[in-house]
Design a protein around this motif. Sequence first.
Motif, PDB file in Angstrom:
ATOM      1  N   CYS A 238      16.412  -3.242  -3.260  1.00  0.00           N
ATOM      2  CA  CYS A 238      15.156  -3.585  -1.768  1.00  0.00           C
ATOM      3  C   CYS A 238      13.896  -2.996  -2.238  1.00  0.00           C
ATOM      4  O   CYS A 238      12.353  -3.219  -1.875  1.00  0.00           O
ATOM      5  N   GLU A 239      13.865  -1.649  -2.967  1.00  0.00           N
ATOM      6  CA  GLU A 239      12.789  -1.162  -3.377  1.00  0.00           C
ATOM      7  C   GLU A 239      11.595  -1.851  -4.584  1.00  0.00           C
ATOM      8  O   GLU A 239      10.491  -1.715  -4.283  1.00  0.00           O
TER       9      GLU A 239
ATOM     10  N   ILE B 255      12.074   3.390   0.221  1.00  0.00           N
ATOM     11  CA  ILE B 255      13.910   3.024   1.616  1.00  0.00           C
ATOM     12  C   ILE B 255      14.404   3.318   1.647  1.00  0.00           C
ATOM     13  O   ILE B 255      15.319   3.959   2.872  1.00  0.00           O
TER      14      ILE B 255
ATOM     15  N   GLN C  29       4.411  -2.521   0.385  1.00  0.00           N
ATOM     16  CA  GLN C  29       4.669  -0.994   1.180  1.00  0.00           C
ATOM     17  C   GLN C  29       4.575  -0.021   0.333  1.00  0.00           C
ATOM     18  O   GLN C  29       4.557   0.880   0.028  1.00  0.00           O
TER      19      GLN C  29
ATOM     20  N   CYS D 279       9.335  -4.581  -2.182  1.00  0.00           N
ATOM     21  CA  CYS D 279       8.151  -4.037  -1.519  1.00  0.00           C
ATOM     22  C   CYS D 279       7.046  -3.449  -1.472  1.00  0.00           C
ATOM     23  O   CYS D 279       7.121  -3.093  -1.868  1.00  0.00           O
TER      24      CYS D 279
ATOM     25  N   CYS E 287       5.996   0.030   7.260  1.00  0.00           N
ATOM     26  CA  CYS E 287       6.694  -1.169   7.452  1.00  0.00           C
ATOM     27  C   CYS E 287       6.550  -2.223   7.855  1.00  0.00           C
ATOM     28  O   CYS E 287       6.352  -1.948   9.205  1.00  0.00           O
TER      29      CYS E 287
ATOM     30  N   CYS F 286      12.434  -7.544   1.499  1.00  0.00           N
ATOM     31  CA  CYS F 286      13.235  -6.856   1.179  1.00  0.00           C
ATOM     32  C   CYS F 286      14.912  -7.223   0.921  1.00  0.00           C
ATOM     33  O   CYS F 286      16.317  -6.824   0.861  1.00  0.00           O
TER      34      CYS F 286
END
Length: 365
Positions: free
Chosen positions: A339-340, A349, A345, A343, A282, A288
Amino acid sequence: MRLPRIFAPGASEAQVDKEKAIELIQYAADHGISYFDTAYGYHHTTSESVVGEALEGVRRDKVKIVTKQPFNVMTTQADIRRNLENTLKKLRTDHLDVYLIHNIQKSYWEDIKKRKIIEEYEKFRSEGLIRGIGFSYHGQLPTFKDVLSFYSWDMCQIQQNLIDVDHEATEEAIKLAGDKGTGLVIMEPLRGGSLASPPAQVKAIYDEFPVKRSAVEWAFRHMINYPQVSTILSGVTTLEQLKEDIEIFSKPDALPNCLSPEEKAILTRVKAKYESMASIPCTACEYCLPCPQGVRIPDAFAKYNDGVMFGTFDAVKRQYFFSTRNKQDASLCVACGECETKCPQHIEIPKQLKIAHEALKGWIE
């Protein structure tokens, strides 16, 4: 908040070892320590009493006693005065050198203003019950800026250390407090003690420097270097730790701007090495956020990574406790997946939040 503790016969949890704690506090006062920080809630509300007993009498006149009242016990305006009066009795003193609003949070900063808590503190000052008004803060820079600029605080207290220059209120908070002329007290300079025992990869970097120092001294010198810093807190549990602190701060070069470019380079490498050991990738970009359930996702991951980096979750569990109390912890995640999709990255999550929460929960106030 880190006084020596002991398990009394039949007790379910550890209590302050009063004999050792008083010895520790009195030794500190007799050997040049002039600033004592405690709070309403430390050691299950017993810390103030121990500090008061240890410093009562001639030592009281030689030191500054600072304590804090948390917003969650200020249910009514009358409670604020009642809590202060009880604190003064516990500390066996007729005044506090500084009285802090404890751990101001973004979630209730507006309520603190609406309730006119600072005005209540000003009444105490006019009556001679307190001499200075301050606040302590664990949080991000924007709210710190808001709080700092709102009032002519006598002092503020923030978490900072060689790892947190980009986290918490950040290095910028140090400079802002200095520019305003507000007394600045640093807490957690050793990250709850975790910086005192570095892993082998970090120790190897320290050992490259020709002047041999403990990891504790390196961490303290990082904070001593800032001229804006008024006082550095160190939570000691043993007499040996206290003596080491006194020795470090008594050195002739333990002064602002004490770090050479070479020493700063060492600390930069140490910070990078610690950060490379984090396990959840993170970057705290906050894409997110906001979470529909109010979970502070980057905060949970940062605390989990700290626990992994330092090989202990003891210190970060306490920090995570405040997230739980403010209804921002990972237990609130419902795995909606929103949130996923944001993201960059590509972190899983919800899955990682569950892992983080299991590692971080369980601290008892």
